[in-house]
Scaffold this motif. Structure first.
Motif, PDB file in Angstrom:
ATOM      1  N   GLN A  72     -83.752 -53.062  36.055  1.00 42.13           N
ATOM      2  CA  GLN A  72     -82.687 -53.738  35.322  1.00 42.13           C
ATOM      3  C   GLN A  72     -82.619 -55.221  35.658  1.00 42.13           C
ATOM      4  O   GLN A  72     -82.465 -56.063  34.769  1.00 42.13           O
ATOM      5  CB  GLN A  72     -81.328 -53.089  35.646  1.00 42.13           C
TER       6      GLN A  72
ATOM      7  N   ARG B 202     -83.310 -47.393  31.003  1.00 44.68           N
ATOM      8  CA  ARG B 202     -82.757 -46.963  32.285  1.00 44.68           C
ATOM      9  C   ARG B 202     -83.666 -45.907  32.913  1.00 44.68           C
ATOM     10  O   ARG B 202     -84.328 -45.147  32.206  1.00 44.68           O
ATOM     11  CB  ARG B 202     -81.351 -46.401  32.103  1.00 44.68           C
ATOM     12  N   PHE B 203     -83.667 -45.865  34.226  1.00 40.24           N
ATOM     13  CA  PHE B 203     -84.487 -44.927  35.000  1.00 40.24           C
ATOM     14  C   PHE B 203     -83.552 -44.077  35.855  1.00 40.24           C
ATOM     15  O   PHE B 203     -82.771 -44.609  36.647  1.00 40.24           O
ATOM     16  CB  PHE B 203     -85.451 -45.721  35.890  1.00 40.24           C
ATOM     17  N   HIS B 204     -83.625 -42.755  35.685  1.00 37.07           N
ATOM     18  CA  HIS B 204     -82.711 -41.867  36.416  1.00 37.07           C
ATOM     19  C   HIS B 204     -83.456 -40.683  37.030  1.00 37.07           C
ATOM     20  O   HIS B 204     -84.351 -40.110  36.406  1.00 37.07           O
ATOM     21  CB  HIS B 204     -81.629 -41.320  35.482  1.00 37.07           C
TER      22      HIS B 204
ATOM     23  N   CYS C  19     -83.131 -42.608  43.212  1.00 35.59           N
ATOM     24  CA  CYS C  19     -83.728 -43.316  42.077  1.00 35.59           C
ATOM     25  C   CYS C  19     -82.905 -44.524  41.645  1.00 35.59           C
ATOM     26  O   CYS C  19     -83.357 -45.293  40.791  1.00 35.59           O
ATOM     27  CB  CYS C  19     -83.910 -42.367  40.888  1.00 35.59           C
ATOM     28  N   ARG C  20     -81.715 -44.707  42.228  1.00 35.81           N
ATOM     29  CA  ARG C  20     -80.899 -45.862  41.836  1.00 35.81           C
ATOM     30  C   ARG C  20     -81.609 -47.171  42.115  1.00 35.81           C
ATOM     31  O   ARG C  20     -81.500 -48.137  41.357  1.00 35.81           O
ATOM     32  CB  ARG C  20     -79.561 -45.843  42.590  1.00 35.81           C
TER      33      ARG C  20
ATOM     34  N   ASN D 255     -83.911 -47.983  39.343  1.00 40.55           N
ATOM     35  CA  ASN D 255     -83.182 -48.477  38.175  1.00 40.55           C
ATOM     36  C   ASN D 255     -82.684 -49.900  38.407  1.00 40.55           C
ATOM     37  O   ASN D 255     -82.759 -50.746  37.510  1.00 40.55           O
ATOM     38  CB  ASN D 255     -82.009 -47.559  37.855  1.00 40.55           C
TER      39      ASN D 255
END
Length: 445
Positions: free
Chosen positions: A96, A140-142, A88-89, A92
Motif C-alpha cells: 500500500q 489489498r493483500f490479506h 500478512c499485515r 499489505n
C-alpha cells in the motif's frame, strides 16, 4: 455397475482444441495469451488458484502472471493468501505505502512455503502496481489462515488492557491453555517456524499448560472475538477504527486457531474446521462485492473435498457463490519441487523431490497426451460433450503433495484419486516443474 471406459483419444483431441496455450510461465512480457480466460471468468467474483505442491517454481510464476491478468484486466482488488491473517499485515502495508521492505515483510509471514524469490517478485509487483494507482483502486493483500504469531497475542492483550481490562486475564489464560503463545501454532502453523519444529509437532502433541480444557479455552477466545465485534461502536470511540479492526482480526485468528488446535493434530475434524475458517475469511473479504483471488493448495480450492473426505474451503465457497466461484487447480506431468522432509533428527529440513512422468491412466498423463506444452483448460465448456464429461466424472489417479512429504507418497507415484467434475472448474497444466527458490537458502541448495 460396469466401469465406464474413458475415450482417451477423444479427450486428448478436445484438450488440444480447447486449451488456452500459455506462451510463458514467467511474469514478463504481455498477457495476451490469457485473454480467452477473461471470457471464462465472466460473472466470477472469487477465483481459487491452487497448486499440486507448495514448492514448485512454475506454479508460483504462473499464479503471478494470472494475478497480474486478474488485476489489470478484470479489476480484481484482493489477493487472499493461505497464510496467517495478522502476519500478512506487513505485506499489505508494504504494497500500500512502501512501508518496510518486501523481503522483510514476506519473511515475517513465517511460512517457508511462500518465502521464495517467486512470491517475493509478486509482492514487489503489487507494490509497483499500487504506486501507480489512486488509493481507492489499490490492490489489498490479506492472509486467511489461522497460523499464530506472538505479535497477535500481544496486540489483543494490549487492546483489552486499554479498553476492557477486566477481560485480559481470561484471554491470557486461554492462550496459555491452548499453547498458542509460541509462533506458528495450530495446523496453519505447520509450515511456519523451523522445519525441525514442524516435524516434531507432527509426532508429538504438547500437554496443555493451563487450567481449563482446550475446547473451553477456544470458547473463551471465540467469545473475546465476538465481544469485540458486537461492541464495535463503543470500542472504536475508546480507541480508533484501525486499532479496533486489527484487534478484531487478530482475536478472530487466535480464536480460530484455538478451535483447530483443540482437535488432534492433522485430524479430519481439525482439517474440516480449518477449511471452514479459510472460507469464512474469504467471504469477509468478498462481502463488499470485491473480486478476490485466493492463493492456496489444490486441496483447499477444490470445490468438493480434501483427501480426508472433509469439506474443503472451495466446497464452502461453492455453496455460497455457486458459479461465481471458480476453482482452478494447478498440476504437472513431471519435475521437481521442494518440501519439508518428514523424518527424525538428521533427516529433516527443506529438500528437493523429483517425480517421473505421470503414470498411465492418471489425470496428469491424459493432460500431457496432446503434447501441446503448458496450458489452461476450462471444464465448464465441456458440459455438453459426452466423451469429455465421461472423463471428468470418472475417478482417476492423481498426485498432490503438501508442505511435508514422507517417503511413502513418493514411492507410490500417485497420492490419491480425483473426480475432476466435482473438484475443479478448470486446470492449469504444466509439463515440467522445477524447485522453487527459497529466500532463506539464498536461492541455492
Amino acid at each position: 455397475m460396469a466401469k465406464r471406459r474413458v475415450n482417451r483419444d477423444a479427450v486428448s483431441s478436445w484438450l488440444a482444441e480447447s486449451a488456452i496455450v500459455l506462451r510463458a510461465l514467467e511474469p514478463k512480457g504481455d498477457l495476451d495469451d490469457l485473454t480467452p480466460f477473461a471470457t471464462v471468468l465472466e460473472g466470477v467474483q472469487v477465483v481459487g488458484l491452487g497448486e499440486a505442491t507448495h514448492g514448485s517454481k512454475e506454479f508460483f510464476t504462473l499464479k503471478h502472471r494470472l494475478i497480474e491478468f486478474l488485476v489489470r484486466e478484470l479489476d480484481f482488488t484482493v489477493i487472499a493468501f493461505e497464510a496467517g491473517r495478522s502476519v500478512c499485515r506487513a505485506v499489505n502495508d508494504y504494497i500500500q505505502s512502501g512501508e518496510g521492505t518486501a523481503s522483510a515483510a514476506l519473511t515475517g509471514v513465517g511460512y517457508w512455503t511462500w518465502d521464495t524469490y517467486e512470491v517475493l517478485a509478486l509482492v514487489e509487483w503489487l507494490r509497483e502496481y499500487n504506486a501507480s494507482m489512486p488509493a481507492q483502486r489499490r490492490v489489498r493483500f490479506h492472509g486467511i489462515d489461522s497460523g499464530i504469531d506472538e505479535g497477535a497475542v500481544q496486540l489483543v492483550a494490549k487492546y483489552l488492557d486499554t479498553v476492557v481490562p477486566h477481560r485480559t486475564e481470561a484471554f491470557r489464560e486461554a492462550i496459555r491453555t491452548t499453547n498458542m503463545g509460541e509462533s506458528s501454532a495450530g495446523i496453519g502453523g505447520l509450515v511456519g517456524g523451523s522445519i525441525a519444529g514442524t516435524v516434531r509437532r507432527l509426532f508429538r502433541r504438547k500437554a496443555a499448560a493451563g487450567s481449563v480444557s482446550p475446547h473451553t479455552a477456544s470458547r473463551v477466545l471465540l467469545d473475546t472475538a465476538e465481544f469485540l465485534r458486537t461492541e464495535r461502536a463503543g470500542l472504536v470511540e475508546a480507541s480508533s477504527v484501525r486499532d479496533w479492526s486489527e484487534a478484531v482480526e487478530s482475536a478472530t485468528e487466535l480464536a480460530n486457531a484455538a478451535d483447530i488446535a483443540a482437535y488432534p493434530l492433522l485430524s479430519a475434524d481439525g482439517c474440516a474446521v480449518r477449511d471452514r475458517y479459510l472460507a469464512d475469511a474469504v467471504r469477509e473479504l468478498a462481502d463488499d462485492g470485491e473480486r478476490v483471488a485466493v492463493w492456496a493448495h489444490n486441496g483447499h480450492v477444490a470445490r468438493s473435498t480434501v483427501s480426508r473426505g472433509v469439506a474443503s474451503m472451495g466446497a464452502h465457497l461453492s455453496e455460497v457463490y455457486g458459479s461465481a466461484y471458480y476453482a482452478l487447480g494447478l498440476t504437472f506431468n513431471q519435475g521437481s519441487f521442494q518440501a519439508s522432509r518428514a523424518g527424525f533428527a538428521g533427516n529433516t529440513g527443506l529438500a528437493e523431490f523429483t517425480v517421473e512422468p505421470a503414470v498411465r491412466r492418471s489425470v496428469e498423463a491424459l493432460l500431457a497426451q496432446p503434447g501441446i506444452g503448458d496450458y489452461l483448460i476450462d471444464f465448464r465448456a465441456a458440459r455438453y460433450k459426452e466423451p469429455v464429461m465421461n472423463w471428468l466424472t470418472t475417478p482417476a489417479p492423481t498426485r498432490s503433495y503438501g508442505a511435508i512429504v514422507g517417503f511413502w507418497p513418493m514411492v507410490k507415484k500417485v497420492t490419491g484419486s480425483v473426480t475432476l467434475a466435482d473438484e475443479y472448474d478448470g486446470l492449469a497444466f504444466i509439463e515440467r516443474t522445477t524447485r522453487a527458490r527459497s529466500c532463506a537458502l539464498g536461492g541455492a541448495w
